[in-house]
Design a protein around this motif. Structure first.
Motif, PDB file in Angstrom:
ATOM      1  N   TYR A 266      -1.334   1.410  -5.465  1.00 54.16           N
ATOM      2  CA  TYR A 266      -0.481   0.426  -4.796  1.00 54.16           C
ATOM      3  C   TYR A 266       0.805   0.257  -5.593  1.00 54.16           C
ATOM      4  O   TYR A 266       0.863   0.577  -6.783  1.00 54.16           O
ATOM      5  N   THR A 267       1.815  -0.255  -4.933  1.00 53.16           N
ATOM      6  CA  THR A 267       3.075  -0.565  -5.608  1.00 53.16           C
ATOM      7  C   THR A 267       3.133  -2.066  -5.841  1.00 53.16           C
ATOM      8  O   THR A 267       3.121  -2.859  -4.888  1.00 53.16           O
ATOM      9  N   LEU A 268       3.204  -2.455  -7.103  1.00 49.58           N
ATOM     10  CA  LEU A 268       3.300  -3.861  -7.485  1.00 49.58           C
ATOM     11  C   LEU A 268       4.746  -4.159  -7.882  1.00 49.58           C
ATOM     12  O   LEU A 268       5.278  -3.542  -8.813  1.00 49.58           O
ATOM     13  N   THR A 269       5.354  -5.070  -7.186  1.00 50.69           N
ATOM     14  CA  THR A 269       6.725  -5.472  -7.486  1.00 50.69           C
ATOM     15  C   THR A 269       6.729  -6.906  -7.993  1.00 50.69           C
ATOM     16  O   THR A 269       6.212  -7.819  -7.321  1.00 50.69           O
ATOM     17  N   VAL A 270       7.283  -7.085  -9.184  1.00 48.21           N
ATOM     18  CA  VAL A 270       7.389  -8.403  -9.801  1.00 48.21           C
ATOM     19  C   VAL A 270       8.866  -8.658 -10.042  1.00 48.21           C
ATOM     20  O   VAL A 270       9.493  -8.022 -10.899  1.00 48.21           O
ATOM     21  N   GLY A 271       9.429  -9.585  -9.263  1.00 42.98           N
ATOM     22  CA  GLY A 271      10.874  -9.767  -9.326  1.00 42.98           C
ATOM     23  C   GLY A 271      11.568  -8.533  -8.808  1.00 42.98           C
ATOM     24  O   GLY A 271      11.339  -8.069  -7.700  1.00 42.98           O
ATOM     25  N   GLY A 272      12.387  -7.923  -9.642  1.00 42.33           N
ATOM     26  CA  GLY A 272      13.093  -6.719  -9.219  1.00 42.33           C
ATOM     27  C   GLY A 272      12.500  -5.448  -9.777  1.00 42.33           C
ATOM     28  O   GLY A 272      13.072  -4.363  -9.593  1.00 42.33           O
ATOM     29  N   GLU A 273      11.353  -5.524 -10.453  1.00 46.47           N
ATOM     30  CA  GLU A 273      10.761  -4.340 -11.069  1.00 46.47           C
ATOM     31  C   GLU A 273       9.481  -3.953 -10.346  1.00 46.47           C
ATOM     32  O   GLU A 273       8.644  -4.795 -10.025  1.00 46.47           O
ATOM     33  N   SER A 274       9.323  -2.649 -10.113  1.00 45.38           N
ATOM     34  CA  SER A 274       8.149  -2.128  -9.401  1.00 45.38           C
ATOM     35  C   SER A 274       7.443  -1.092 -10.262  1.00 45.38           C
ATOM     36  O   SER A 274       8.066  -0.392 -11.063  1.00 45.38           O
TER      37      SER A 274
ATOM     38  N   VAL B 260       0.248 -12.751 -16.477  1.00 51.98           N
ATOM     39  CA  VAL B 260      -0.819 -11.896 -15.961  1.00 51.98           C
ATOM     40  C   VAL B 260      -0.966 -12.153 -14.469  1.00 51.98           C
ATOM     41  O   VAL B 260      -0.727 -13.265 -13.987  1.00 51.98           O
ATOM     42  N   ILE B 261      -1.324 -11.096 -13.740  1.00 51.63           N
ATOM     43  CA  ILE B 261      -1.542 -11.189 -12.297  1.00 51.63           C
ATOM     44  C   ILE B 261      -2.917 -10.615 -11.987  1.00 51.63           C
ATOM     45  O   ILE B 261      -3.278  -9.533 -12.465  1.00 51.63           O
ATOM     46  N   ILE B 262      -3.706 -11.351 -11.173  1.00 48.95           N
ATOM     47  CA  ILE B 262      -5.003 -10.861 -10.690  1.00 48.95           C
ATOM     48  C   ILE B 262      -4.992 -10.984  -9.177  1.00 48.95           C
ATOM     49  O   ILE B 262      -4.821 -12.084  -8.642  1.00 48.95           O
ATOM     50  N   LEU B 263      -5.158  -9.875  -8.474  1.00 42.15           N
ATOM     51  CA  LEU B 263      -5.130  -9.852  -7.011  1.00 42.15           C
ATOM     52  C   LEU B 263      -6.369  -9.157  -6.478  1.00 42.15           C
ATOM     53  O   LEU B 263      -6.806  -8.140  -7.017  1.00 42.15           O
ATOM     54  N   SER B 264      -6.925  -9.720  -5.407  1.00 40.79           N
ATOM     55  CA  SER B 264      -8.046  -9.061  -4.738  1.00 40.79           C
ATOM     56  C   SER B 264      -8.100  -9.528  -3.290  1.00 40.79           C
ATOM     57  O   SER B 264      -7.838 -10.689  -2.994  1.00 40.79           O
ATOM     58  N   SER B 265      -8.405  -8.595  -2.401  1.00 44.47           N
ATOM     59  CA  SER B 265      -8.592  -8.937  -0.990  1.00 44.47           C
ATOM     60  C   SER B 265      -9.355  -7.804  -0.323  1.00 44.47           C
ATOM     61  O   SER B 265      -9.455  -6.695  -0.883  1.00 44.47           O
ATOM     62  N   PRO B 266      -9.875  -8.026   0.879  1.00 46.27           N
ATOM     63  CA  PRO B 266     -10.566  -6.938   1.581  1.00 46.27           C
ATOM     64  C   PRO B 266      -9.645  -5.756   1.882  1.00 46.27           C
ATOM     65  O   PRO B 266     -10.128  -4.642   2.104  1.00 46.27           O
ATOM     66  N   GLU B 267      -8.311  -5.977   1.878  1.00 46.93           N
ATOM     67  CA  GLU B 267      -7.366  -4.890   2.168  1.00 46.93           C
ATOM     68  C   GLU B 267      -7.077  -4.041   0.929  1.00 46.93           C
ATOM     69  O   GLU B 267      -6.436  -2.991   1.041  1.00 46.93           O
ATOM     70  N   ILE B 268      -7.518  -4.484  -0.227  1.00 48.01           N
ATOM     71  CA  ILE B 268      -7.323  -3.707  -1.452  1.00 48.01           C
ATOM     72  C   ILE B 268      -8.581  -2.862  -1.686  1.00 48.01           C
ATOM     73  O   ILE B 268      -9.687  -3.394  -1.779  1.00 48.01           O
ATOM     74  N   VAL B 269      -8.383  -1.546  -1.779  1.00 47.12           N
ATOM     75  CA  VAL B 269      -9.509  -0.616  -1.888  1.00 47.12           C
ATOM     76  C   VAL B 269      -9.590  -0.098  -3.317  1.00 47.12           C
ATOM     77  O   VAL B 269      -8.591   0.379  -3.881  1.00 47.12           O
TER      78      VAL B 269
ATOM     79  N   ASP C 256       0.831  -1.197   0.000  1.00 46.51           N
ATOM     80  CA  ASP C 256       0.000   0.000   0.000  1.00 46.51           C
ATOM     81  C   ASP C 256       0.869   1.251   0.000  1.00 46.51           C
ATOM     82  O   ASP C 256       2.099   1.188  -0.051  1.00 46.51           O
ATOM     83  N   SER C 257       0.232   2.398   0.062  1.00 45.30           N
ATOM     84  CA  SER C 257       0.953   3.671  -0.049  1.00 45.30           C
ATOM     85  C   SER C 257       1.888   3.924   1.125  1.00 45.30           C
ATOM     86  O   SER C 257       2.798   4.747   1.040  1.00 45.30           O
ATOM     87  N   ASP C 258       1.690   3.205   2.247  1.00 42.83           N
ATOM     88  CA  ASP C 258       2.575   3.333   3.404  1.00 42.83           C
ATOM     89  C   ASP C 258       3.692   2.301   3.386  1.00 42.83           C
ATOM     90  O   ASP C 258       4.485   2.231   4.338  1.00 42.83           O
TER      91      ASP C 258
END
Length: 483
Positions: free
Chosen positions: A469-477, A455-464, A438-440
Motif C-alpha cells: 500500500y502507499t502510505l502518505t503522511v502530510g506531503g511524504e509517501s 506512530v500509525i497503526i491501521l487495520s480494516s477488512p479492506e487491508i489484506v 491500495d495499488s490501484d
C-alpha cells in the motif's frame, strides 16, 4: 397500618421550627397530592428535636410507603436535615418539586422511583437522591422511568445501595462542585512496542498516584453498589469523582450522555457493556474503566487525561484502588509497585469509538480483541504512552482501527485476521493528513489526528495481509506492506 390515605395539599405553607412539618407515622400507603396549579411549602426551622422514638430528620418524614403526585408544586426547605425521607418506598409520579436541604434531598430505605411528568430540583448538602437499606441489601434501589431531574449535590448526585435502573427522562447532575473540583492525579504509564516484529518486551501497564483523602466524601454523578442499567434518557453529569460508578456492573443500552468528571467517565468494578446510545465524555482521568469492557454498539467519544479505555484487572490504581475513594498504595513515589493483573479484557465488536487520550489509548491488563466497529485512538506524541497497551494479546479480526500516538513504547496487534499497517513516522504535527491507498490508487483510510503523533497503526477488512500500500503522511509517501 392497613389504611390507604390521600392527603391533598391545596396552596398550603407549613413550617415547624423543631420537627417535620409533615410527619407520616402509621398507614399502609400514603398519597400526597399537589392540587393542580397550586404552590405549597414545607419548611423546618433548623432544628430536629425528639418527639417520639423515631429519629425524625426531614421536612417531610414518612415511616410508610409514600407516593407524591398531582399537578401543583412543592417547595421543601430543610436547613438541618434531609428534604424528603421515606423509610419504605418513595414514589414520585407528578408535580414540581424544589428541595433545599443540608443532607440528602430524597432519602429512602427501600427505593426511590420517579416517573410520569414529575419535575424535581434538588440542592443538597449530601447526596441528591439516596436509597439504602442496611438490613436488606436487595433493597435500596433507584428507578427513573421519566421526568425531569436537576440535582446539585455536595456528595453523590444519585446513590443506590442496591441497583440503579434508568429508562428515560432528563437527568442533570452537578456533584461535588463538578470536574473542576477533582483531586489532581499524576500519570506514569509505560509499555513496549511488541507487535509482530518482536521489538522490546512489554513493561507493566498504566499506574497512577493520587493525593486524595481516604475519608473524603463520595462525589460521583450516578453511583450504585449493585448493577447500573441505563436504557434511555438524557443524562448530563459534571462530577468531581466518577461520572457513572458501580461496585458491580454497568450496562448502557440507550440514552444520551454528556459527562465531565475529575476521575473515570464510567467505572464498573466488574463488567462494563455498551450496546447502544451516545456517550460523550468531555473530560475525565480515564474514560471507561472496568475489569471487563465490552463495546457492542453505540457511539462513544471521550477525552481522557490518562487512559481512554482501561481494563484494570482489579488492581489498576487509578480507579480500582485509587481515585478519590482511597489513597494509592502502590506505584511511584517509593510506595511499592503494584503488579498488574492479567485478567482484564476489552472486546470491541461494534459501534463507533473515538478516544483522545493523554495516556494510553486502550490499556488492557489482560487481552484486547476487536471484531467489528469503527475505532479511532488519538494519543500524544510525548511521554511513555502507547496507542495500545496490553499484557497478554491484542487481536483484530474485524472492524476498522485507526491509531496514532507516541513511538517510544508503542505496541501493535499481536495477531490478526485482517491486514495491519504499523509504522513509525517521526514526529508529525496535529492535523497532518494520513492516507492509505491500495495499488490501484483507491483510498482505503484517510484520517487527520487531533494530536501530534510518531506512530500509525491501521487495520480494516479492506487491508489484506501481504499486500503493498502507499502510505502518505502530510506531503511524504512511501510503500508499506501489510502484516
Amino acid at each position: 397500618d392497613s389504611a390507604k390515605l390521600q392527603l391533598v395539599l391545596n396552596g398550603v405553607s407549613i413550617n415547624s421550627e423543631t420537627s417535620a412539618p409533615l410527619y407520616i407515622l402509621s398507614a399502609d400507603k400514603v398519597f400526597v397530592t399537589l392540587a393542580d396549579s397550586t404552590e405549597n411549602t414545607l419548611s423546618n426551622g433548623g432544628v430536629f428535636s425528639a418527639i417520639d422514638e423515631n429519629n425524625i430528620d426531614g421536612a417531610l418524614f414518612s415511616k410508610q410507603d409514600l407516593t407524591l403526585n398531582g399537578g401543583g408544586s412543592l417547595t421543601v426547605t430543610s436547613p438541618a436535615g434531609h428534604g424528603i425521607v421515606c423509610k419504605d418506598d418513595l414514589v414520585i409520579t407528578g408535580g414540581e418539586y424544589s428541595i433545599s436541604c443540608a443532607s440528602h434531598g430524597l432519602d429512602a430505605n427501600d427505593s426511590v422511583r420517579i416517573g410520569g411528568d414529575a419535575s424535581v430540583t434538588i440542592d443538597a448538602g449530601k447526596d441528591g437522591i439516596h436509597a439504602d437499606n442496611s438490613d436488606d441489601t436487595s433493597l435500596g434501589f433507584v428507578y427513573i422511568g421519566n421526568g425531569n431531574l436537576k440535582i446539585e449535590a455536595e456528595g453523590d448526585g444519585v446513590s443506590a445501595g442496591a441497583y440503579m435502573q434508568i429508562e428515560g427522562g432528563t437527568v442533570d447532575i452537578l456533584a461535588g462542585g463538578g470536574s473542576v473540583n477533582a483531586t489532581k492525579e499524576a500519570s506514569d504509564s509505560w509499555g513496549g512496542f511488541m507487535g509482530r516484529g518482536g521489538f522490546s518486551p512489554m513493561m507493566p501497564s498504566s499506574q497512577s498516584t493520587s493525593v486524595s483523602d481516604s475519608e473524603s466524601t463520595s462525589m460521583k454523578g450516578l453511583k450504585s453498589a449493585g448493577d447500573t442499567v441505563i436504557s434511555g434518557g438524557n443524562i448530563t453529569v459534571d462530577s468531581a469523582d466518577d461520572g457513572i460508578h458501580s461496585d458491580a456492573s454497568v450496562t448502557l443500552s440507550g440514552g444520551t450522555f454528556e459527562i465531565a468528571t475529575g476521575d473515570d467517565g464510567v467505572h464498573a468494578e466488574e463488567n462494563l457493556t455498551v450496546t447502544a446510545g451516545a456517550v460523550t465524555i468531555t473530560e475525565s482521568y480515564e474514560g471507561l474503566e472496568a475489569l471487563h469492557i465490552a463495546i457492542e454498539g453505540g457511539e462513544i467519544r471521550l477525552t481522557a487525561s490518562d487512559d481512554g479505555l482501561n481494563a484494570a484487572g482489579g488492581t489498576d490504581s487509578s480507579g480500582m484502588t485509587g481515585g478519590r475513594d482511597g489513597m494509592f498504595k502502590g506505584g511511584k513515589g517509593g510506595m511499592g509497585a503494584m503488579s498488574a493483573s492479567s485478567g482484564g479484557t476489552i472486546v470491541i465488536s461494534g459501534g463507533s469509538v473515538y478516544i483522545n487520550a493523554s495516556g494510553d489509548g486502550i490499556d488492557s491488563n489482560g487481552s484486547l480483541e476487536i471484531t467489528g466497529g469503527y475505532t479511532v485512538v488519538c494519543g500524544p506524541a510525548q511521554g511513555d504512552t502507547s496507542t495500545l497497551d496490553y499484557d497478554t494479546s491484542a487481536v483484530i479480526a474485524g472492524g476498522t482501527f485507526i491509531g496514532t500516538g507516541a513511538s517510544s513504547m508503542a505496541q501493535s496487534f499481536s495477531d490478526s485476521g485482517q491486514g495491519v499497517v504499523a509504522v513509525r513516522t517521526g514526529t508529525n504535527e496535529a492535523g497532518t493528513v494520513i492516507t492509505l491507498a491500495d495499488s490501484d490508487g483507491n483510498t482505503v483510510i484517510s484520517h487527520s489526528p487531533e494530536l501530534a503523533f510518531q506512530v500509525i497503526i491501521l487495520s480494516s477488512p479492506e487491508i489484506v495481509s501481504g499486500e503493498s500500500y502507499t502510505l502518505t503522511v502530510g506531503g511524504e509517501s512511501s510503500e508499506v506492506k501489510a502484516s
